[in-house]
Design an enzyme around this catalytic site. Structure first.
Site, PDB file in Angstrom:
ATOM      1  N   GLY A   1       0.720  -1.274   0.121  1.00 38.69           N
ATOM      2  CA  GLY A   1       0.041   0.049   0.080  1.00 38.69           C
ATOM      3  C   GLY A   1       0.890   1.183  -0.021  1.00 38.69           C
ATOM      4  O   GLY A   1       0.396   2.263   0.483  1.00 38.69           O
ATOM      5  N   SER A   2       2.031   1.207  -0.583  1.00 41.10           N
ATOM      6  CA  SER A   2       2.770   2.424  -0.637  1.00 41.10           C
ATOM      7  C   SER A   2       2.306   3.588  -1.761  1.00 41.10           C
ATOM      8  O   SER A   2       2.275   4.903  -1.452  1.00 41.10           O
ATOM      9  CB  SER A   2       4.421   2.342  -0.884  1.00 41.10           C
ATOM     10  N   ASN A   3       1.777   3.122  -2.558  1.00 45.55           N
ATOM     11  CA  ASN A   3       0.908   3.914  -3.394  1.00 45.55           C
ATOM     12  C   ASN A   3      -0.349   4.651  -3.010  1.00 45.55           C
ATOM     13  O   ASN A   3      -0.830   5.631  -3.079  1.00 45.55           O
ATOM     14  CB  ASN A   3       0.616   3.438  -4.991  1.00 45.55           C
TER      15      ASN A   3
ATOM     16  N   MET B   1      -3.580  -7.087  -7.212  1.00 48.74           N
ATOM     17  CA  MET B   1      -3.007  -8.194  -8.023  1.00 48.74           C
ATOM     18  C   MET B   1      -3.821  -9.161  -8.459  1.00 48.74           C
ATOM     19  O   MET B   1      -3.432 -10.324  -8.705  1.00 48.74           O
ATOM     20  CB  MET B   1      -1.643  -8.746  -7.356  1.00 48.74           C
ATOM     21  N   ARG B   2      -5.061  -8.856  -8.874  1.00 52.84           N
ATOM     22  CA  ARG B   2      -6.012  -9.848  -9.393  1.00 52.84           C
ATOM     23  C   ARG B   2      -6.422  -9.253 -10.800  1.00 52.84           C
ATOM     24  O   ARG B   2      -6.541  -8.212 -11.124  1.00 52.84           O
ATOM     25  CB  ARG B   2      -7.242  -9.730  -8.629  1.00 52.84           C
TER      26      ARG B   2
ATOM     27  N   ASN C   1      -5.354   2.373 -12.982  1.00 54.31           N
ATOM     28  CA  ASN C   1      -4.486   1.649 -12.385  1.00 54.31           C
ATOM     29  C   ASN C   1      -2.995   2.015 -12.453  1.00 54.31           C
ATOM     30  O   ASN C   1      -2.707   2.733 -13.631  1.00 54.31           O
ATOM     31  CB  ASN C   1      -4.316   0.344 -13.181  1.00 54.31           C
TER      32      ASN C   1
ATOM     33  N   HIS D   1       0.806   0.652 -13.160  1.00 51.60           N
ATOM     34  CA  HIS D   1       1.798  -0.420 -13.681  1.00 51.60           C
ATOM     35  C   HIS D   1       3.250   0.075 -13.591  1.00 51.60           C
ATOM     36  O   HIS D   1       3.565   1.283 -14.107  1.00 51.60           O
ATOM     37  CB  HIS D   1       1.314  -0.972 -14.879  1.00 51.60           C
TER      38      HIS D   1
ATOM     39  N   ASP E   1      -2.743  -4.695 -18.440  1.00 48.51           N
ATOM     40  CA  ASP E   1      -1.839  -3.574 -18.730  1.00 48.51           C
ATOM     41  C   ASP E   1      -1.881  -2.792 -19.845  1.00 48.51           C
ATOM     42  O   ASP E   1      -1.083  -2.268 -20.640  1.00 48.51           O
ATOM     43  CB  ASP E   1      -0.503  -4.071 -18.256  1.00 48.51           C
TER      44      ASP E   1
ATOM     45  N   GLU F   1       6.336   6.587  -9.004  1.00 42.03           N
ATOM     46  CA  GLU F   1       5.079   6.132  -8.778  1.00 42.03           C
ATOM     47  C   GLU F   1       4.256   6.784  -7.849  1.00 42.03           C
ATOM     48  O   GLU F   1       3.191   7.399  -7.918  1.00 42.03           O
ATOM     49  CB  GLU F   1       4.829   4.811  -8.456  1.00 42.03           C
TER      50      GLU F   1
HETATM   51  C1  GAR Z   1       3.545  -1.120  -7.434  1.00 42.78           C
HETATM   52  O1  GAR Z   1       4.871  -1.221  -7.815  1.00 42.78           O
HETATM   53  C2  GAR Z   1       2.484  -1.200  -8.368  1.00 42.78           C
HETATM   54  O2  GAR Z   1       2.709  -0.418  -9.565  1.00 42.78           O
HETATM   55  C3  GAR Z   1       2.660  -2.431  -8.641  1.00 42.78           C
HETATM   56  O3  GAR Z   1       2.608  -3.185  -7.417  1.00 42.78           O
HETATM   57  C4  GAR Z   1       3.328  -2.393  -6.852  1.00 42.78           C
HETATM   58  C5  GAR Z   1       2.552  -2.452  -5.467  1.00 42.78           C
HETATM   59  O4  GAR Z   1       3.102  -1.533  -4.283  1.00 42.78           O
HETATM   60  N1  GAR Z   1       1.401  -3.154  -9.469  1.00 42.78           N
HETATM   61  C6  GAR Z   1       1.364  -4.034 -10.478  1.00 42.78           C
HETATM   62  O5  GAR Z   1       2.179  -4.707 -10.534  1.00 42.78           O
HETATM   63  C7  GAR Z   1      -0.105  -4.199 -11.179  1.00 42.78           C
HETATM   64  N2  GAR Z   1      -0.145  -5.094 -12.072  1.00 42.78           N
HETATM   65  P1  GAR Z   1       2.489  -0.884  -3.244  1.00 42.78           P
HETATM   66  O6  GAR Z   1       1.377  -1.887  -2.614  1.00 42.78           O
HETATM   67  O7  GAR Z   1       3.327  -0.426  -2.215  1.00 42.78           O
HETATM   68  O8  GAR Z   1       1.577   0.265  -3.689  1.00 42.78           O
END
Ligand code: GAR
Length: 218
Positions: A15-17, A93-94, A110, A112, A148, A177
């Site tokens: 969940g950093s984003n 991630m689903r 989303n 990516h 994607d 990001e």
């Molecule tokens: C992030 O790097 C995001 O871009 C990626 O998962 C990570 C989640 O990090 N998403 C994907 O790969 C989607 N296909 P976070 O939970 O710290 O935000």
């Protein structure tokens, strides 16, 4: 000023984003508000981040459902109860089905970790290193049926350095990001993103339509 856009965020883990979106929405005058965070995995750090920010959370565990559709219907029902007008997938991630996509058409975005259309799918950082690209980065896009793929709202590029490891490159992209996602959400919430077919254009603040290059410096 119009009411802030009500946003639902869907996560699977760290969940950093989500944190970057929570921080942005917390700032005075930001045009969006997070009304609910849903995780498909229980007990993840992202849920704790939302709780610390005072945002409602739910765990909807996909393992508790017979199929993808029933999981997604539960997710959509919760988001609608919370009043979400738009959904942000943030490390969710689903794979999602056509029914979910149709319901949230042009209301689902989303992030990516690559400069799409390069490196869709998983392991993007190692694949970028293996391909020897000199620029890598991240993309925020509307979600379509193909994985994607979808109208690109913004991208941020970072250099790939000769001595990068997968970890060092991932960390550099992640920093980008965290800047890009709030910026793109802001553009969407301000009604400045116009989707036509496979592309999105950004209306500049002055009113002219223009394609803009987003970089972490913005
Ligand atoms: C992030 O790097 C995001 O871009 C990626 O998962 C990570 C989640 O990090 N998403 C994907 O790969 C989607 N296909 P976070 O939970 O710290 O935000």
């Amino acid at each position: 000023m119009s009411d802030p856009l009500k946003v639902g965020v869907v996560i699977s883990g760290r969940g950093s984003n989500l944190q970057a979106l929570l921080d942005a929405c917390n700032a005075a005058g930001f045009p969006a508000d997070i009304v609910l965070v849903i995780s498909n995995n229980p007990d993840v750090e992202g849920l704790r981040r939302a709780e610390r920010a005072g945002v409602a959370t739910e765990t909807i565990n996909h393992r508790d459902f017979d199929d993808r559709q029933s999981f997604e219907r539960a997710l959509t029902a919760s988001m609608e109860r919370a009043g979400a007008e738009i959904i942000c997938h943030a490390g969710f991630m689903r794979i999602v089905t056509a029914e979910y996509l149709a319901h949230w058409h042009d209301r689902l975005i989303n992030i990516h970790p690559s400069l799409l259309p390069a490196f869709p799918g998983l392991d993007t950082h190692q694949r970028a290193l293996d391909a020897g690209v000199k620029l890598h980065g991240c993309t925020v896009h509307y979600v379509r049926e193909e994985v994607d793929v979808g109208p690109i709202i913004g991208q941020a590029a970072v250099p790939v350095l000769d001595d990068d490891s997968e970890e060092s490159l991932a960390a550099r992209v992640l920093g980008a990001e965290h800047q890009l996602y709030p910026l793109c959400l802001k553009l969407v919430a301000e009604g400045r993103v116009k989707v036509e077919g496979d592309t999105a254009t950004i209306k500049s603040a002055e009113g002219a339509d223009s394609q803009i290059l987003l970089s972490p410096a913005h």
